[in-house]
Design a protein around this motif. Structure first.
Motif, PDB file in Angstrom:
ATOM      1  N   LYS A  97       0.729  -1.160   0.124  1.00 32.15           N
ATOM      2  CA  LYS A  97      -0.029  -0.020  -0.028  1.00 32.15           C
ATOM      3  C   LYS A  97       1.065   1.234   0.002  1.00 32.15           C
ATOM      4  N   CYS A  98       0.287   2.361  -0.500  1.00 30.46           N
ATOM      5  CA  CYS A  98       1.004   3.605  -0.490  1.00 30.46           C
ATOM      6  C   CYS A  98      -0.035   4.705  -0.351  1.00 30.46           C
ATOM      7  N   ASN A  99       0.583   5.891   0.113  1.00 30.01           N
ATOM      8  CA  ASN A  99      -0.356   7.010   0.303  1.00 30.01           C
ATOM      9  C   ASN A  99       0.101   8.205  -0.616  1.00 30.01           C
ATOM     10  N   LEU A 100       1.062   7.823  -1.591  1.00 26.44           N
ATOM     11  CA  LEU A 100       1.267   8.694  -2.782  1.00 26.44           C
ATOM     12  C   LEU A 100       0.896   7.694  -4.150  1.00 26.44           C
ATOM     13  N   ARG A 101       1.084   8.399  -5.262  1.00 27.71           N
ATOM     14  CA  ARG A 101       0.642   7.795  -6.457  1.00 27.71           C
ATOM     15  C   ARG A 101       1.720   8.482  -7.395  1.00 27.71           C
ATOM     16  N   CYS A 102       2.923   8.207  -7.064  1.00 29.38           N
ATOM     17  CA  CYS A 102       4.200   8.700  -7.990  1.00 29.38           C
ATOM     18  C   CYS A 102       3.804   7.923  -9.479  1.00 29.38           C
ATOM     19  N   SER A 103       3.797   8.647 -10.673  1.00 29.42           N
ATOM     20  CA  SER A 103       3.385   8.356 -11.790  1.00 29.42           C
ATOM     21  C   SER A 103       4.464   7.287 -12.296  1.00 29.42           C
ATOM     22  N   TYR A 104       5.650   7.176 -11.969  1.00 24.71           N
ATOM     23  CA  TYR A 104       6.391   5.971 -12.567  1.00 24.71           C
ATOM     24  C   TYR A 104       6.282   4.885 -11.689  1.00 24.71           C
ATOM     25  N   CYS A 105       5.457   4.719 -10.699  1.00 22.57           N
ATOM     26  CA  CYS A 105       5.241   3.628  -9.760  1.00 22.57           C
ATOM     27  C   CYS A 105       3.779   3.031 -10.165  1.00 22.57           C
ATOM     28  N   MET A 106       2.992   3.752  -9.796  1.00 19.47           N
ATOM     29  CA  MET A 106       1.555   3.408  -9.818  1.00 19.47           C
ATOM     30  C   MET A 106       0.510   4.377 -10.339  1.00 19.47           C
ATOM     31  N   GLY A 150       8.518  -1.096   0.367  1.00 25.07           N
ATOM     32  CA  GLY A 150       7.050  -1.214   0.151  1.00 25.07           C
ATOM     33  C   GLY A 150       6.972  -0.891  -1.343  1.00 25.07           C
ATOM     34  N   GLY A 151       5.939  -0.497  -1.635  1.00 20.78           N
ATOM     35  CA  GLY A 151       4.879   0.244  -0.985  1.00 20.78           C
ATOM     36  C   GLY A 151       5.490   1.248   0.114  1.00 20.78           C
ATOM     37  N   GLU A 152       4.451   1.633   1.004  1.00 21.60           N
ATOM     38  CA  GLU A 152       5.203   2.702   1.950  1.00 21.60           C
ATOM     39  C   GLU A 152       5.389   1.998   3.200  1.00 21.60           C
ATOM     40  N   THR A 180      11.613   5.135   2.145  1.00 22.03           N
ATOM     41  CA  THR A 180      10.347   5.615   2.393  1.00 22.03           C
ATOM     42  C   THR A 180      10.067   6.834   1.773  1.00 22.03           C
ATOM     43  N   ASN A 181       8.807   7.333   1.552  1.00 20.32           N
ATOM     44  CA  ASN A 181       8.493   8.485   0.968  1.00 20.32           C
ATOM     45  C   ASN A 181       8.444   9.635   1.856  1.00 20.32           C
ATOM     46  N   GLY A 182       8.663   9.264   3.009  1.00 28.60           N
ATOM     47  CA  GLY A 182       9.029  10.258   4.150  1.00 28.60           C
ATOM     48  C   GLY A 182       7.824  10.794   4.939  1.00 28.60           C
TER      49      GLY A 182
HETATM   50 FE1  SF4 Z   1       4.411   5.133  -3.065  1.00 27.68          FE
HETATM   51 FE2  SF4 Z   1       7.109   4.872  -3.257  1.00 27.68          FE
HETATM   52 FE3  SF4 Z   1       5.300   4.198  -5.414  1.00 27.68          FE
HETATM   53 FE4  SF4 Z   1       5.691   6.802  -4.769  1.00 27.68          FE
HETATM   54  S1  SF4 Z   1       7.548   5.176  -5.234  1.00 27.68           S
HETATM   55  S2  SF4 Z   1       3.904   5.726  -5.383  1.00 27.68           S
HETATM   56  S3  SF4 Z   1       5.826   6.567  -2.580  1.00 27.68           S
HETATM   57  S4  SF4 Z   1       5.729   3.078  -3.300  1.00 27.68           S
END
Ligand code: SF4
Ligand code: SAM
Length: 329
Positions: free
Chosen positions: A20-29, A68-70, A97-99
């Motif tokens: 799971k994550c609380n961000l949605r970085c476009s290169y990731c998800m 993770g995820g976060e 971590t995304n911090g």
């Molecule tokens: Fe989340 Fe990290 Fe993916 Fe960004 S890179 S969406 S912070 S898991």
């Protein structure tokens, strides 16, 4: 020891604590997120600790990185870190971590035994952050960075992915920001690991381009070769030193020949490579009553089957079916 058929030894274990994550970085998800793994499929805290213990005490793992995820979304993270720090020989323990949440958790995690932290930060511009990560959380990340340094998680490392036309103008400002605060910055080439399969080689900002961008403001000289070791970042001394900046050319300058990593996903699958297409299911084996010897045998077999390289440049390259957030970056 976890030795593969090419003679490489895996000593660096990356454990994903959640997809799971609380961000949605476009290169990731994608912006809408993903179907998260159902809770019963995730390893419990005890199962995570059992596998990490096996890795450290029986299989030669010397460094454990939680990711993770976060990973800060995992409720039991401080306890998992504490139990990891109690292992013998004690491994190095780090976190990617995304911090977000680090302002609260940096102190307790350092106290539990966390040695180092890598925080992902791709932009210093609030609007760009919101566009890139689909959440307005830049201030939380910056607060987390301050807290990490105050908690003694030194040197705080920062990972940045540059994307063409989005944040590639920020290479120099990001480096200045890090130099001013004593953070160690590493740029990472964008890899084909996004859930949307939107990666396109032509859009990737390459290591050469990153060095070119930085070269407009700084004089960079390659660090001593031994400083690289098995670490994937090529290190460059800035303006005569002592500070350095890292560039991880995962795609254009692959470091597979010296790779010392192995991964466990949040649902307990061993992956011998980020780009592996096969996994070994330690969770089900563990839940069916496997002994430590059996688990170690499965883990070793998975590492033995590791391929020579990721083959992104090979016409037959297949992107893994799991995205980075589910594998554990
Ligand atoms: Fe989340 Fe990290 Fe993916 Fe960004 S890179 S969406 S912070 S898991
Ligand atoms: N959520 C945490 C974070 O962002 O740091 C940990 C997991 S994240 C998957 C780990 C690292 O992978 C981050 O530094 C992120 O920038 C990087 N990453 C994610 N997708 C990537 C991609 N397609 N190419 C290169 N790096 C990527």
């Amino acid at each position: 020891m976890l030795v593969d058929s090419f003679g490489r030894t895996a000593t660096d274990l990356r454990v994903s604590l959640t997809d799971k994550c609380n961000l949605r970085c476009s290169y990731c998800m994608p912006p809408e997120g993903l179907d998260w793994l159902p809770k019963p499929e995730l390893l419990t805290d005890d199962e995570v600790v059992r596998l990490v213990t096996l890795g450290v005490e029986r299989l030669g793992i010397t460094e454990v990185r939680y990711t993770g995820g976060e990973p800060l979304l995992r409720r039991g993270i401080a306890d998992i870190v504490r139990r990891t720090a109690a292992l013998s020989p004690r491994p190095q323990i780090s976190l990617t971590t995304n911090g977000i949440g680090l302002d609260r958790l940096a102190g307790p995690l350092a106290e539990a035994g966390l040695d180092r932290v890598n925080v992902s930060l791709d932009t210093l511009d609030r609007e760009v952050f919101r566009r890139l990560a689909h959440r307005d959380r830049l201030d939380d990340v910056l607060k987390g960075l301050v807290a990490a340094q105050e908690a003694g998680l030194d040197p705080v490392k920062i990972n940045a992915v540059l994307m063409r036309g989005i944040n590639d103008a920020e290479a120099v400002p990001l480096l200045r920001f890090c130099l001013d605060r004593g953070y160690r910055l590493r740029f990472i080439e964008q890899m084909p690991l996004d859930a949307q399969h939107g990666w396109n080689r032509a859009d990737m900002v390459t290591a050469d381009e990153i060095l070119g961008l930085l070269g407009e403001a700084f004089t960079l000289t390659p660090d001593e070769p031994e400083a690289r070791g098995s670490a994937p970042a090529e290190s460059f001394v800035i303006d005569g030193g002592p500070e350095t900046v890292g560039v991880i050319g995962s795609v254009t300058r692959p470091f597979c020949g010296t790779c010392d990593r192995v991964r466990i996903t949040a649902d307990g699958q061993v992956r011998n490579c980020l780009f592996a297409t096969e996994e070994s299911n330690l969770r089900d084996a563990m839940r069916a009553g496997a002994s430590d010897d059996e688990l170690a045998g499965r883990w070793l077999a998975s590492v033995r089957a590791k391929r020579a390289g990721h083959g992104i440049d090979d016409p037959s390259f297949l992107q893994p079916s799991r995205p980075m957030s589910a594998i554990g970056g």
